[in-house]
Scaffold this active site. Sequence first.
Site, PDB file in Angstrom:
ATOM      1  N   ARG A   1     100.887 -34.374 -51.276  1.00  0.00           N
ATOM      2  CA  ARG A   1     101.815 -35.551 -51.006  1.00  0.00           C
ATOM      3  C   ARG A   1     100.986 -36.956 -50.831  1.00  0.00           C
ATOM      4  O   ARG A   1      99.893 -36.902 -50.416  1.00  0.00           O
ATOM      5  CB  ARG A   1     102.380 -35.357 -49.450  1.00  0.00           C
ATOM      6  CG  ARG A   1     103.273 -36.397 -48.864  1.00  0.00           C
ATOM      7  CD  ARG A   1     103.980 -36.088 -47.775  1.00  0.00           C
ATOM      8  NE  ARG A   1     103.594 -35.103 -46.980  1.00  0.00           N
ATOM      9  CZ  ARG A   1     104.121 -34.404 -46.020  1.00  0.00           C
ATOM     10  NH1 ARG A   1     105.617 -34.607 -45.924  1.00  0.00           N
ATOM     11  NH2 ARG A   1     103.655 -33.692 -45.087  1.00  0.00           N
TER      12      ARG A   1
ATOM     13  N   ARG B   1     112.246 -29.832 -32.256  1.00  0.00           N
ATOM     14  CA  ARG B   1     111.125 -29.002 -32.881  1.00  0.00           C
ATOM     15  C   ARG B   1     110.721 -27.861 -31.966  1.00  0.00           C
ATOM     16  O   ARG B   1     109.958 -26.824 -32.017  1.00  0.00           O
ATOM     17  CB  ARG B   1     109.881 -29.549 -33.374  1.00  0.00           C
ATOM     18  CG  ARG B   1     109.469 -29.630 -34.502  1.00  0.00           C
ATOM     19  CD  ARG B   1     108.143 -30.749 -34.836  1.00  0.00           C
ATOM     20  NE  ARG B   1     107.795 -30.779 -35.826  1.00  0.00           N
ATOM     21  CZ  ARG B   1     107.619 -31.725 -37.013  1.00  0.00           C
ATOM     22  NH1 ARG B   1     108.452 -32.762 -36.684  1.00  0.00           N
ATOM     23  NH2 ARG B   1     106.711 -31.520 -37.715  1.00  0.00           N
TER      24      ARG B   1
ATOM     25  N   ARG C   1      98.158 -38.444 -45.885  1.00  0.00           N
ATOM     26  CA  ARG C   1      98.465 -38.250 -44.399  1.00  0.00           C
ATOM     27  C   ARG C   1      97.252 -37.628 -43.634  1.00  0.00           C
ATOM     28  O   ARG C   1      96.542 -36.673 -44.447  1.00  0.00           O
ATOM     29  CB  ARG C   1      99.651 -37.486 -43.979  1.00  0.00           C
ATOM     30  CG  ARG C   1     100.966 -38.518 -43.998  1.00  0.00           C
ATOM     31  CD  ARG C   1     102.119 -37.471 -43.851  1.00  0.00           C
ATOM     32  NE  ARG C   1     102.190 -36.515 -42.869  1.00  0.00           N
ATOM     33  CZ  ARG C   1     103.250 -35.713 -42.421  1.00  0.00           C
ATOM     34  NH1 ARG C   1     104.346 -36.134 -42.728  1.00  0.00           N
ATOM     35  NH2 ARG C   1     103.008 -35.204 -41.355  1.00  0.00           N
TER      36      ARG C   1
ATOM     37  N   LYS D   1     112.219 -32.439 -45.820  1.00  0.00           N
ATOM     38  CA  LYS D   1     113.329 -33.094 -45.157  1.00  0.00           C
ATOM     39  C   LYS D   1     113.386 -34.450 -45.236  1.00  0.00           C
ATOM     40  O   LYS D   1     114.650 -34.913 -45.248  1.00  0.00           O
ATOM     41  CB  LYS D   1     112.838 -32.695 -43.710  1.00  0.00           C
ATOM     42  CG  LYS D   1     112.820 -31.192 -43.166  1.00  0.00           C
ATOM     43  CD  LYS D   1     112.577 -30.831 -41.706  1.00  0.00           C
ATOM     44  CE  LYS D   1     110.956 -31.439 -41.233  1.00  0.00           C
ATOM     45  NZ  LYS D   1     109.977 -30.685 -41.797  1.00  0.00           N
TER      46      LYS D   1
HETATM   47  P1  AMP Z   1     106.213 -34.582 -39.299  1.00  0.00           P
HETATM   48  O1  AMP Z   1     106.097 -35.884 -40.130  1.00  0.00           O
HETATM   49  O2  AMP Z   1     107.635 -34.178 -39.019  1.00  0.00           O
HETATM   50  O3  AMP Z   1     105.392 -33.548 -40.099  1.00  0.00           O
HETATM   51  O4  AMP Z   1     105.603 -34.887 -37.967  1.00  0.00           O
HETATM   52  C1  AMP Z   1     104.211 -35.208 -38.005  1.00  0.00           C
HETATM   53  C2  AMP Z   1     103.328 -34.894 -36.719  1.00  0.00           C
HETATM   54  O5  AMP Z   1     104.188 -35.498 -35.486  1.00  0.00           O
HETATM   55  C3  AMP Z   1     103.701 -33.213 -36.206  1.00  0.00           C
HETATM   56  O6  AMP Z   1     102.713 -32.617 -36.759  1.00  0.00           O
HETATM   57  C4  AMP Z   1     103.759 -33.608 -34.647  1.00  0.00           C
HETATM   58  O7  AMP Z   1     102.213 -33.516 -34.069  1.00  0.00           O
HETATM   59  C5  AMP Z   1     104.500 -34.685 -34.384  1.00  0.00           C
HETATM   60  N1  AMP Z   1     105.706 -34.467 -34.149  1.00  0.00           N
HETATM   61  C6  AMP Z   1     106.937 -35.193 -35.185  1.00  0.00           C
HETATM   62  N2  AMP Z   1     108.091 -34.596 -34.283  1.00  0.00           N
HETATM   63  C7  AMP Z   1     107.803 -33.933 -33.194  1.00  0.00           C
HETATM   64  C8  AMP Z   1     108.551 -33.265 -32.424  1.00  0.00           C
HETATM   65  N3  AMP Z   1     109.932 -33.179 -32.530  1.00  0.00           N
HETATM   66  N4  AMP Z   1     108.029 -32.717 -31.464  1.00  0.00           N
HETATM   67  C9  AMP Z   1     106.642 -32.665 -31.248  1.00  0.00           C
HETATM   68  N5  AMP Z   1     105.839 -33.152 -31.988  1.00  0.00           N
HETATM   69  C10 AMP Z   1     106.238 -33.894 -33.187  1.00  0.00           C
END
Ligand code: AMP
Length: 287
Positions: free
Chosen positions: A178, A144, A222, A67
């Site tokens: 990654r 989400r 990460r 994404k």
């Molecule tokens: P991502 O980089 O999108 O994989 O997000 C990393 C982490 O941030 C996720 O595993 C969640 O813990 C938190 N996170 C990101 N976006 C959201 C969201 N819209 N709602 C809840 N937690 C989020």
Amino acid sequence: MAVLNRVLRLRAGGCFAVRSFRLSPRLNSEIDPKAASLLGQKPLPLQRDVKDRNVRWVFLGCPGVGKGTYASKLSTLLGVPHIATGDLVRDELSSSGPLAHQLAEVVNQGQLVSDEIIINLLSKRLEASSAKGETGFILDGFPRTIRQAEILEGVTEIDLVVNLKLREEALLAKCIGRRICSECGGNYNVACIDIKAEDGNPGMYMAPLLPPPHCASKLIMRSDDTEEVVKRRLRIYNEMSQPVEEFYRSRGKLLEFDLPGGIPESWPKLLRALNLEDHDDKESAAA
Ligand code: AMP
């Protein structure tokens, strides 16, 4: 954008009195006739040149699907901000702000952060966008949950939701592979995905995306990209976020896009699906 962001805050706090705001809530689920043609994976018939429109797009998809990569490329192409809530969370984590400790625990376990915290972070980011005079957005990683989708729907109309899909076998490998440059923030991937064709299913090859020499010694992972945590994140996506796909599908806003492979194969196809290939030609010619 400032208005949207005030409403987002109110909604997250459970207050739905939005009469005094300019953006009226769309609480019905009527199908947008323009977007209805997206059903059945047809190419998106953009009505006007994207440069003339206020792009409000959402990118959905499992962890590791890409994404961030595609949303960021499109944001450069279209001149709209790419807003990734995961980045907002990581920025907060790396600050020593009051939320950092609480967030670290949640994120490192692969759980979702509460809707309230996420909406608060997103509101702040939109405020900064508004102050810079930016319009439109490509949201990545938000919404989400159904509640986040409802809150967003109540405050602005999303034009298009792109649902990126990739074979399950590739997702885990892509997350674990990654790497991020700790200095410039560049995103790379050391995984070489080579799935052989089997039982009538086509094969898939995704070359690693290796860093340039000046980043190679500064790569980090990460903290939530370990095998155990990625598996949990995938499970949580299926439980909490897949219903969001249905939310937008039922409103005729969802463009399903199966990634055929790595960036070289996928990017031109995505542009075609979005009816943007001419746009890319113009940009390349101008570059
Ligand atoms: P991502 O980089 O999108 O994989 O997000 C990393 C982490 O941030 C996720 O595993 C969640 O813990 C938190 N996170 C990101 N976006 C959201 C969201 N819209 N709602 C809840 N937690 C989020």
